[in-house]
Write a protein that holds these residues in place. Structure first.
Motif, PDB file in Angstrom:
ATOM      1  N   GLN A 287       0.826  -1.198   0.000  1.00  0.00           N
ATOM      2  CA  GLN A 287       0.000   0.000   0.000  1.00  0.00           C
ATOM      3  C   GLN A 287       0.867   1.257   0.000  1.00  0.00           C
ATOM      4  N   ALA A 288       1.966   1.216   0.763  1.00  0.00           N
ATOM      5  CA  ALA A 288       2.874   2.365   0.787  1.00  0.00           C
ATOM      6  C   ALA A 288       3.507   2.576  -0.584  1.00  0.00           C
ATOM      7  N   ALA A 289       3.882   1.483  -1.254  1.00  0.00           N
ATOM      8  CA  ALA A 289       4.450   1.609  -2.594  1.00  0.00           C
ATOM      9  C   ALA A 289       3.421   2.166  -3.573  1.00  0.00           C
ATOM     10  N   THR A 290       2.181   1.712  -3.446  1.00  0.00           N
ATOM     11  CA  THR A 290       1.105   2.215  -4.299  1.00  0.00           C
ATOM     12  C   THR A 290       0.902   3.712  -4.100  1.00  0.00           C
ATOM     13  N   ALA A 291       1.065   4.170  -2.862  1.00  0.00           N
ATOM     14  CA  ALA A 291       0.876   5.586  -2.544  1.00  0.00           C
ATOM     15  C   ALA A 291       2.073   6.445  -2.948  1.00  0.00           C
ATOM     16  N   GLY A 292       3.143   5.802  -3.431  1.00  0.00           N
ATOM     17  CA  GLY A 292       4.298   6.571  -3.866  1.00  0.00           C
ATOM     18  C   GLY A 292       5.318   6.834  -2.792  1.00  0.00           C
ATOM     19  N   VAL A 293       5.279   6.065  -1.688  1.00  0.00           N
ATOM     20  CA  VAL A 293       6.228   6.272  -0.593  1.00  0.00           C
ATOM     21  C   VAL A 293       7.621   5.803  -0.981  1.00  0.00           C
ATOM     22  N   GLY A 294       7.702   4.709  -1.744  1.00  0.00           N
ATOM     23  CA  GLY A 294       9.003   4.179  -2.111  1.00  0.00           C
ATOM     24  C   GLY A 294       8.860   2.966  -3.002  1.00  0.00           C
TER      25      GLY A 294
END
Length: 315
Positions: free
Chosen positions: A230-237
């Protein structure tokens, strides 16, 4: 093996002991059991007399478990949990059996759960009770018949059946890919790398696999795949994730392969079904073991494919 009644204390004494051991207090145990403190104290003394062993050390107005009491409490708590779960399973499914299964959260929700209707259709009398475990545990202390294990084929006190392997891929949001235009492995170091607590050296192994080992792998730590995805989907890393667990995000375009020209890396670890030897002949476990191995084998045959070669489109 026939049970000897002389080694089976009354249930009331065992329940009083378990509650007292858990609370380290006769008073708190009495409140939980709706008894008086003196009644619980008498029950504990009666159990100690039957065993010929002091289960608690009594000091002024406090009590604490003796070494023998600590060992006995672990065994009794596990036995009472198994009795409770067996009773609940019988009440909810009187015509069949129940299987208490420990699952890895993301594997359980994304791979196993969607396939369970197939199992229930083939075995309508069996109920599966799911509980989450992130790491290995002692089957002797948990009311669990089997568990999903990811790692090397080793689990003390348990038997293992191979289910499947996995490949991992660096994945990120389309916006992050457009921003960085990753072209080679070292380019990923320009972005935050998302780490999984259960696989702390995964990124190091990935860079070594690409022939570009590095000691510097900055980023954030997550305890579950779903949160990292989910964090990757949100553009976090950029997250290093099993491709089969993020197939939905890759298909929808929420996630893209950060370096699509590179082949996916096969993990050294594998997925297994683990169970204690004492449950090997348990019919619900036998049925589930045969079904999940067949399902995993079919899945692997259908999803073995080459790496993607097209770069993500810039938005």
């Amino acid at each position: 093996m026939q049970l000897s009644r002389r080694f089976l204390p009354p249930m009331s004494l065992l329940c009083a002991f378990e509650a007292s051991a858990r609370h380290q207090s006769f008073t708190a145990a009495a409140a939980e059991l709706h008894l008086t403190q003196s009644a619980v104290s008498r029950q504990i003394r009666a159990l100690e007399d039957r065993l010929g062993i002091d289960l608690f050390v009594r000091e002024r107005q406090t009590v604490r478990l003796s070494p023998a009491g600590q060992a006995y409490a672990q065994e009794i708590r596990g036995a009472l949990m198994r009795i409770s779960n067996a009773t609940l399973g019988l009440r909810t499914n009187p015509q069949g059996g129940s299987l208490n299964l420990a699952i890895l959260p993301t594997f359980g929700t994304r791979w196993l759960a969607p396939r369970l209707p197939q199992f229930f259709s083939a075995h309508p009398g069996i109920t599966i009770n799911l509980t989450t475990r992130l790491s290995q545990f002692d089957f002797q202390l948990e009311a669990v018949d089997a568990g999903i294990h990811f790692g090397l084929p080793h689990w003390p006190g348990a038997e293992l059946a191979f289910l499947m392997s996995e490949t991992v891929v660096p994945a990120c949001s389309p916006a992050m890919w457009a921003q960085h235009q990753f072209a080679q492995p070292q380019d990923l170091l320009r972005a935050p790398l998302l780490h999984l607590a259960s696989r702390p050296d995964a990124w190091h192994r990935w860079f070594e696999h690409q022939g570009q080992p590095t000691n510097e792998v900055p980023g954030m730590l997550f305890d579950q795949f779903a949160t990292a995805a989910q964090a990757a989907t949100a553009g976090v890393g950029v997250a290093l994730l099993p491709s089969f667990l993020i197939a939905q995000e890759l298909a929808s375009g929420e996630l893209v392969r950060a370096l699509p020209q590179l082949p996916e890396m096969e993990s050294a670890e594998r997925y297994y079904l683990a169970w204690p030897t004492s449950r090997s002949a348990y019919p619900p476990l036998q049925a589930f073991r045969a079904w999940i191995q067949a399902s995993a084998s079919s899945f692997m045959e259908q999803h073995v494919q080459g790496p993607a070669t097209d770069a993500p489109s810039s938005p």
